[in-house]
Write a protein that holds these residues in place. Structure first.
Motif, PDB file in Angstrom:
ATOM      1  N   TRP A  87       0.778  -1.184   0.050  1.00 38.97           N
ATOM      2  CA  TRP A  87       0.080  -0.097  -0.022  1.00 38.97           C
ATOM      3  C   TRP A  87       0.836   1.232   0.093  1.00 38.97           C
ATOM      4  CZ3 TRP A  87      -4.039  -1.308  -2.039  1.00 38.97           C
ATOM      5  CH2 TRP A  87      -4.934  -2.313  -1.365  1.00 38.97           C
ATOM      6  N   GLN A  88       1.990   1.216   0.827  1.00 32.60           N
ATOM      7  CA  GLN A  88       2.734   2.349   0.658  1.00 32.60           C
ATOM      8  C   GLN A  88       3.340   2.728  -0.645  1.00 32.60           C
ATOM      9  OE1 GLN A  88       3.439   4.287   3.519  1.00 32.60           O
ATOM     10  NE2 GLN A  88       4.098   5.815   1.898  1.00 32.60           N
ATOM     11  N   LEU A  89       3.716   1.589  -1.335  1.00 31.04           N
ATOM     12  CA  LEU A  89       4.106   2.028  -2.691  1.00 31.04           C
ATOM     13  C   LEU A  89       3.268   2.659  -3.809  1.00 31.04           C
ATOM     14  CD1 LEU A  89       6.121  -1.532  -3.410  1.00 31.04           C
ATOM     15  CD2 LEU A  89       7.194   0.721  -3.220  1.00 31.04           C
ATOM     16  N   ALA A  90       1.891   2.479  -3.424  1.00 30.37           N
ATOM     17  CA  ALA A  90       1.090   3.377  -4.120  1.00 30.37           C
ATOM     18  C   ALA A  90       0.787   4.853  -3.651  1.00 30.37           C
ATOM     19  CB  ALA A  90      -0.412   2.797  -3.623  1.00 30.37           C
ATOM     20  N   ASP A  91       1.646   5.226  -2.763  1.00 27.41           N
ATOM     21  CA  ASP A  91       1.687   6.690  -2.382  1.00 27.41           C
ATOM     22  C   ASP A  91       2.727   7.256  -3.087  1.00 27.41           C
ATOM     23  OD1 ASP A  91       1.875   8.974  -1.033  1.00 27.41           O
ATOM     24  OD2 ASP A  91       1.436   8.285   0.933  1.00 27.41           O
ATOM     25  N   PRO A  92       2.484   8.505  -3.983  1.00 28.12           N
ATOM     26  CA  PRO A  92       3.616   8.832  -4.529  1.00 28.12           C
ATOM     27  C   PRO A  92       4.440   9.774  -3.594  1.00 28.12           C
ATOM     28  CG  PRO A  92       1.545   9.984  -4.774  1.00 28.12           C
ATOM     29  CD  PRO A  92       1.220   8.784  -4.064  1.00 28.12           C
ATOM     30  N   ASP A  93       4.368   9.940  -2.357  1.00 30.26           N
ATOM     31  CA  ASP A  93       5.032  10.580  -1.596  1.00 30.26           C
ATOM     32  C   ASP A  93       6.209   9.637  -0.716  1.00 30.26           C
ATOM     33  OD1 ASP A  93       4.152  12.924  -2.172  1.00 30.26           O
ATOM     34  OD2 ASP A  93       2.380  12.703  -0.516  1.00 30.26           O
ATOM     35  N   THR A  94       6.063   8.317  -1.194  1.00 24.97           N
ATOM     36  CA  THR A  94       6.974   7.264  -0.411  1.00 24.97           C
ATOM     37  C   THR A  94       8.397   7.684  -0.221  1.00 24.97           C
ATOM     38  OG1 THR A  94       5.353   5.576  -0.782  1.00 24.97           O
ATOM     39  CG2 THR A  94       7.630   4.872  -0.196  1.00 24.97           C
ATOM     40  N   PRO A  95       8.874   7.768   0.597  1.00 19.62           N
ATOM     41  CA  PRO A  95      10.422   7.911   0.885  1.00 19.62           C
ATOM     42  C   PRO A  95      11.391   6.911   0.204  1.00 19.62           C
ATOM     43  CG  PRO A  95       9.624   7.736   2.823  1.00 19.62           C
ATOM     44  CD  PRO A  95       8.456   7.783   1.994  1.00 19.62           C
ATOM     45  N   ASP A  96      12.348   6.968  -0.533  1.00 15.92           N
ATOM     46  CA  ASP A  96      13.229   5.732  -0.969  1.00 15.92           C
ATOM     47  C   ASP A  96      12.256   4.704  -1.432  1.00 15.92           C
ATOM     48  OD1 ASP A  96      15.355   4.396  -1.589  1.00 15.92           O
ATOM     49  OD2 ASP A  96      16.065   4.260   0.610  1.00 15.92           O
ATOM     50  N   GLY A  97      11.548   5.071  -2.446  1.00 12.26           N
ATOM     51  CA  GLY A  97      10.323   4.031  -3.070  1.00 12.26           C
ATOM     52  C   GLY A  97      11.107   2.846  -3.757  1.00 12.26           C
ATOM     53  N   VAL A  98      12.472   3.143  -4.204  1.00 14.94           N
ATOM     54  CA  VAL A  98      13.004   2.165  -5.085  1.00 14.94           C
ATOM     55  C   VAL A  98      13.698   1.038  -4.134  1.00 14.94           C
ATOM     56  CG1 VAL A  98      15.194   1.827  -6.291  1.00 14.94           C
ATOM     57  CG2 VAL A  98      14.082   3.890  -6.560  1.00 14.94           C
ATOM     58  N   ARG A  99      13.974   1.537  -2.877  1.00 14.03           N
ATOM     59  CA  ARG A  99      14.508   0.418  -1.916  1.00 14.03           C
ATOM     60  C   ARG A  99      13.429  -0.316  -1.467  1.00 14.03           C
ATOM     61  NH1 ARG A  99      18.103   1.716   3.660  1.00 14.03           N
ATOM     62  NH2 ARG A  99      17.966  -0.473   4.326  1.00 14.03           N
ATOM     63  N   LEU A 100      12.205   0.551  -1.018  1.00 10.09           N
ATOM     64  CA  LEU A 100      11.201  -0.369  -0.620  1.00 10.09           C
ATOM     65  C   LEU A 100      10.665  -1.257  -1.581  1.00 10.09           C
ATOM     66  CD1 LEU A 100       9.177  -0.689   1.745  1.00 10.09           C
ATOM     67  CD2 LEU A 100       7.724   1.233   0.566  1.00 10.09           C
ATOM     68  N   ALA A 101      10.579  -0.956  -2.769  1.00 12.91           N
ATOM     69  CA  ALA A 101      10.050  -1.769  -3.957  1.00 12.91           C
ATOM     70  C   ALA A 101      11.182  -3.129  -4.061  1.00 12.91           C
ATOM     71  CB  ALA A 101      10.071  -1.166  -5.258  1.00 12.91           C
ATOM     72  N   ALA A 102      12.395  -2.921  -3.868  1.00 16.17           N
ATOM     73  CA  ALA A 102      13.402  -3.951  -3.861  1.00 16.17           C
ATOM     74  C   ALA A 102      13.239  -5.117  -2.646  1.00 16.17           C
ATOM     75  CB  ALA A 102      14.716  -3.271  -3.923  1.00 16.17           C
ATOM     76  N   ASP A 103      12.791  -4.401  -1.476  1.00 12.61           N
ATOM     77  CA  ASP A 103      12.629  -5.209  -0.559  1.00 12.61           C
ATOM     78  C   ASP A 103      11.189  -6.173  -0.661  1.00 12.61           C
ATOM     79  OD1 ASP A 103      14.676  -4.568   1.165  1.00 12.61           O
ATOM     80  OD2 ASP A 103      13.749  -3.158   2.040  1.00 12.61           O
ATOM     81  N   VAL A 104      10.273  -5.308  -1.190  1.00 12.12           N
ATOM     82  CA  VAL A 104       9.063  -6.109  -1.692  1.00 12.12           C
ATOM     83  C   VAL A 104       9.318  -7.343  -2.557  1.00 12.12           C
ATOM     84  CG1 VAL A 104       6.833  -5.920  -2.558  1.00 12.12           C
ATOM     85  CG2 VAL A 104       7.608  -4.359  -1.013  1.00 12.12           C
ATOM     86  N   ASP A 105      10.267  -6.905  -3.710  1.00 10.14           N
ATOM     87  CA  ASP A 105      10.476  -8.075  -4.608  1.00 10.14           C
ATOM     88  C   ASP A 105      11.368  -9.012  -3.929  1.00 10.14           C
ATOM     89  OD1 ASP A 105       8.995  -6.525  -6.505  1.00 10.14           O
ATOM     90  OD2 ASP A 105      10.992  -5.644  -7.392  1.00 10.14           O
ATOM     91  N   ARG A 106      12.134  -8.728  -3.136  1.00 13.52           N
ATOM     92  CA  ARG A 106      12.932  -9.765  -2.599  1.00 13.52           C
ATOM     93  C   ARG A 106      11.971 -10.796  -1.670  1.00 13.52           C
ATOM     94  NH1 ARG A 106      15.739  -9.624   2.537  1.00 13.52           N
ATOM     95  NH2 ARG A 106      15.213  -7.209   2.742  1.00 13.52           N
ATOM     96  N   PHE A 107      11.100 -10.187  -0.808  1.00 10.57           N
ATOM     97  CA  PHE A 107      10.322 -11.041   0.076  1.00 10.57           C
ATOM     98  C   PHE A 107       9.421 -11.891  -1.139  1.00 10.57           C
ATOM     99  CE2 PHE A 107       9.404  -9.217   4.389  1.00 10.57           C
ATOM    100  CZ  PHE A 107      10.866  -8.756   4.434  1.00 10.57           C
ATOM    101  N   ILE A 108       8.756 -11.366  -2.229  1.00 10.34           N
ATOM    102  CA  ILE A 108       7.942 -12.134  -2.947  1.00 10.34           C
ATOM    103  C   ILE A 108       8.873 -13.333  -3.588  1.00 10.34           C
ATOM    104  CG2 ILE A 108       6.654 -12.089  -5.130  1.00 10.34           C
ATOM    105  CD1 ILE A 108       5.805  -9.233  -4.396  1.00 10.34           C
ATOM    106  N   GLU A 109      10.129 -12.977  -3.903  1.00 13.73           N
ATOM    107  CA  GLU A 109      10.910 -14.249  -4.434  1.00 13.73           C
ATOM    108  C   GLU A 109      11.267 -15.449  -3.457  1.00 13.73           C
ATOM    109  OE1 GLU A 109      15.359 -14.501  -6.483  1.00 13.73           O
ATOM    110  OE2 GLU A 109      14.619 -12.847  -5.978  1.00 13.73           O
ATOM    111  N   LEU A 110      11.366 -14.773  -2.081  1.00 15.06           N
ATOM    112  CA  LEU A 110      11.447 -15.663  -1.122  1.00 15.06           C
ATOM    113  C   LEU A 110      10.362 -16.763  -0.949  1.00 15.06           C
ATOM    114  CD1 LEU A 110      13.366 -17.100   1.187  1.00 15.06           C
ATOM    115  CD2 LEU A 110      12.975 -15.072   2.725  1.00 15.06           C
ATOM    116  N   LEU A 111       9.223 -15.869  -0.774  1.00 12.94           N
ATOM    117  CA  LEU A 111       7.914 -16.599  -0.615  1.00 12.94           C
ATOM    118  C   LEU A 111       7.669 -17.912  -1.861  1.00 12.94           C
ATOM    119  CD1 LEU A 111       5.391 -13.633   0.266  1.00 12.94           C
ATOM    120  CD2 LEU A 111       6.021 -15.726   1.786  1.00 12.94           C
ATOM    121  N   GLY A 112       8.123 -17.380  -2.852  1.00 14.56           N
ATOM    122  CA  GLY A 112       7.870 -18.065  -4.124  1.00 14.56           C
ATOM    123  C   GLY A 112       8.837 -19.578  -4.007  1.00 14.56           C
ATOM    124  N   ALA A 113      10.042 -19.225  -3.607  1.00 15.06           N
ATOM    125  CA  ALA A 113      10.954 -20.468  -3.570  1.00 15.06           C
ATOM    126  C   ALA A 113      10.598 -21.287  -2.158  1.00 15.06           C
ATOM    127  CB  ALA A 113      12.313 -19.727  -3.067  1.00 15.06           C
TER     128      ALA A 113
END
Length: 598
Positions: A87-113
């Motif tokens: 939900w935070q990634l949907a907010d255009p004011d999110t600080p350091d959104g690139v890092r947050l998106a990377a953490d989210v992608d990392r979690f999703i990859e781990l769940l998939g594995a």
């Protein structure tokens, strides 16, 4: 945000629908959401690493290693954080959104594995007890974890449009559908609800009727004793709401969070199916809860024992459990009822809960939390000997509350406004500076009762403004107005840029308790606007157990920008009261909401 946690389908029987887009841009809520985005959510990966949650996923992925943590539902903390981050990634004011998106992608990859080939995913049973899979429905929380995974997947898909997590969640849901049912291998329900509302939202997101039917199965099979009474009758079927079908239940009971999650799912089903029996049960149980089992702060759960509701009017202030997660669940359920019925009373409770019982659960620093939210802490308080004492804590062994707060704050704009079925009319349920669909709001609420609303489009339509139940003497552009069933409806041929000003008087007031609440008979509480106030020892010159406040004491309000992030205090009788929402941010000390009058 362009979408939120609840998105009724085109055929849903809801009277109202959440407005989009929605954005909070100033005031108290913008500040607390900024702290959530800058401090709380970014700390999630570190906390989950330290607690072993991520190690469990890696162990499941590699088919090696032990299980870390004291509870089988450790995965749910990961899923709730992932929902908050999405939900935070949907907010255009999110600080350091690139890092947050990377953490989210990392979690999703781990769940998939970590996910099994058949779609199953719960590390406790994958890593430590594979032979017990789906065998411990009372305490294992497998379906509960699945529900939080599905909610995270819906949030991620709505926020980013990416399909990976949603596909992962659908694989798990397909596995569950193959296992559970009256004609399947297991005819049973989960000890902790949560899967029900998640499945309804998965149906809304994918259009697949299977998930709505599966949610209906879980709702209708609860209440038939499938979970049993526990060990030697403890904790009893009522603990997990399995003692009576929800359609015939007369009051809320048992574990508060479980009850509220279940009823959120019941209301979702009523909206999507038009089932009058489920709708009536939802309304009846909400009315029973608010009549005799809800604290002044909106807190729910009177007993530390089993984190449960008590008897009617059993609302002790010092022994209140009022778990932060219960406040989150209450907001979620009441919002669904507000959308289903269009009635303002549900949003009244949301306001009370958000600004008091919920907000107190998160420290002003964004890095400390309250699991329980009592209305009194005595002088010389000893409290529990674990991390659920009435003191702010960095994290918990059972860490359900912090990521729950994070996900509600991240999605909060979703809960502020709605539109009618045709999208023409707008209803403002909560007040904060921001933009909500075709209207913008400028206000200092809850410190200031002036609320300016500007139309963003021309034409004939109705703007409905909720007049809170606590309010007397509301005005519109300076003229006294009378609400009808909690709503002030302004229908006119609007000009784009036209502004109306709602005025809500904010004089401090003394509130008396229901005389049937024995624990606080002969006391009063201080309120101002939507805020409940409390006395903290840090502000007084005498012990709180010696304080008396006569009911005719004059009260005065004054804003103090340098205190507790900027709050309005109320003074009277030599006492200084601060909003309950900010208590326990200045170290340990006594506190009380209800004050003796003699």
């Amino acid at each position: 945000m362009s979408a939120g946690p609840i998105r009724p389908s085109g055929t849903a029987q809801s009277v109202l629908r959440p407005v989009t887009p929605a954005r909070i841009s100033g005031g108290l809520w913008a500040a607390r959401r900024r702290t959530n985005a800058e401090v709380s959510i970014p700390q999630g990966p570190r906390r989950l690493e330290e607690a072993g949650n991520l190690a469990n996923l890696r162990a499941a992925a590699t088919r090696g290693g032990g299980f870390a943590g004291d509870f089988p539902f450790q995965d749910s903390d990961v899923h709730k954080w992932l929902e908050a981050a999405s939900w935070q990634l949907a907010d255009p004011d999110t600080p350091d959104g690139v890092r947050l998106a990377a953490d989210v992608d990392r979690f999703i990859e781990l769940l998939g594995a970590a996910q099994e080939p058949d779609g199953y995913l719960q590390t406790h049973y994958q890593v430590a007890h594979a032979e017990r899979r789906w065998q411990e429905l009372d305490w294992g929380h497998e379906l509960y974890c699945a529900g939080h995974l599905i909610q995270a997947a819906v949030a991620h898909h709505r926020s980013t449009g990416k399909p990976e997590l949603l596909a992962l969640a659908e694989r798990f849901a397909t596995h569950i559908d193959s296992v559970f049912g009256a004609d399947r291998r297991i005819d049973g329900v989960c000890g902790h609800p949560g899967i029900e509302t998640a499945l309804v939202e998965l149906h809304r997101e994918t259009g697949d009727r299977r998930w709505l039917d599966l949610a209906g199965y879980f709702v209708d099979r609860r209440g038939h004793g499938l979970l049993g009474d526990g060990e030697k009758g403890f904790p009893g079927a009522a603990y997990w709401q399995d003692h009576v079908p929800v359609r015939t239940a007369e009051t809320v009971t048992g574990h508060a969070v479980r009850q509220l999650y279940l009823l959120a799912g019941v209301t979702d089903l009523a909206a999507e199916t038009g089932d009058a029996g489920l709708r009536d049960a939802s309304v009846r149980l909400w009315e029973a809860m608010t009549a005799s089992k809800t604290y002044l702060t909106g807190g729910l759960g009177a007993r530390h024992e089993l984190e449960s509701f008590g008897d009617p009017y059993e609302l002790p202030p010092d022994r209140a459990y009022a778990e932060t997660c219960a406040a989150v669940a209450s907001v979620q359920w009441s919002w669904r009822l507000a959308l289903l019925t269009g009635e303002a009373r549900y949003s009244d409770l949301i306001e009370r809960t958000l600004l008091n019982g919920f907000l107190a659960g998160a420290g002003l620093d964004g890095d400390s939390w309250l699991y329980v939210n009592p209305l009194q802490v005595r002088e010389g308080y000893e409290g529990r000997r674990d991390d659920r004492a009435a003191r702010r804590t960095p994290w918990f062994r059972c860490a359900c509350c912090p990521p729950n707060v994070m996900r509600l704050l991240a999605s909060l704009p979703h809960y502020f406004a709605s539109t009618s079925g045709d999208g023409g009319d707008v209803q403002l349920h909560q007040y904060a500076t921001g933009t909500f669909g075709p209207v913008s709001v400028e206000t200092g609420y809850p410190w200031d009762g002036r609320i300016a609303v500007t139309a963003g489009r021309s034409g004939v339509w109705t703007l409905s403004l909720r007049i809170p139940a606590w309010c007397t003497g509301a005005t519109l552009d300076g003229t006294p107005v009378i609400a009808e069933a909690g709503w002030l409806r302004v229908r006119r041929d609007w000009r784009q840029g036209e502004t109306v000003v709602l005025g809500l008087p904010m004089e401090p007031r003394l509130t008396r308790p229901d005389p049937r609440v024995d624990a606080v008979r002969g006391c009063v509480a201080i309120e101002r606007g939507p805020l409940v106030y409390c006395l903290e020892s840090a502000d007084q010159s005498r012990r709180l157990d010696e304080v008396v406040l006569p009911p005719d004491t004059p009260l005065t309000a004054g804003h103090r920008p340098g205190l507790l992030g900027g709050v309005t205090v109320v003074t009277g009788g030599g006492l200084t009261a601060v909003p309950y929402a900010v208590w326990a941010n200045r170290g340990a000390g006594a506190m009380r909401v209800w004050i003796p009058t003699a």
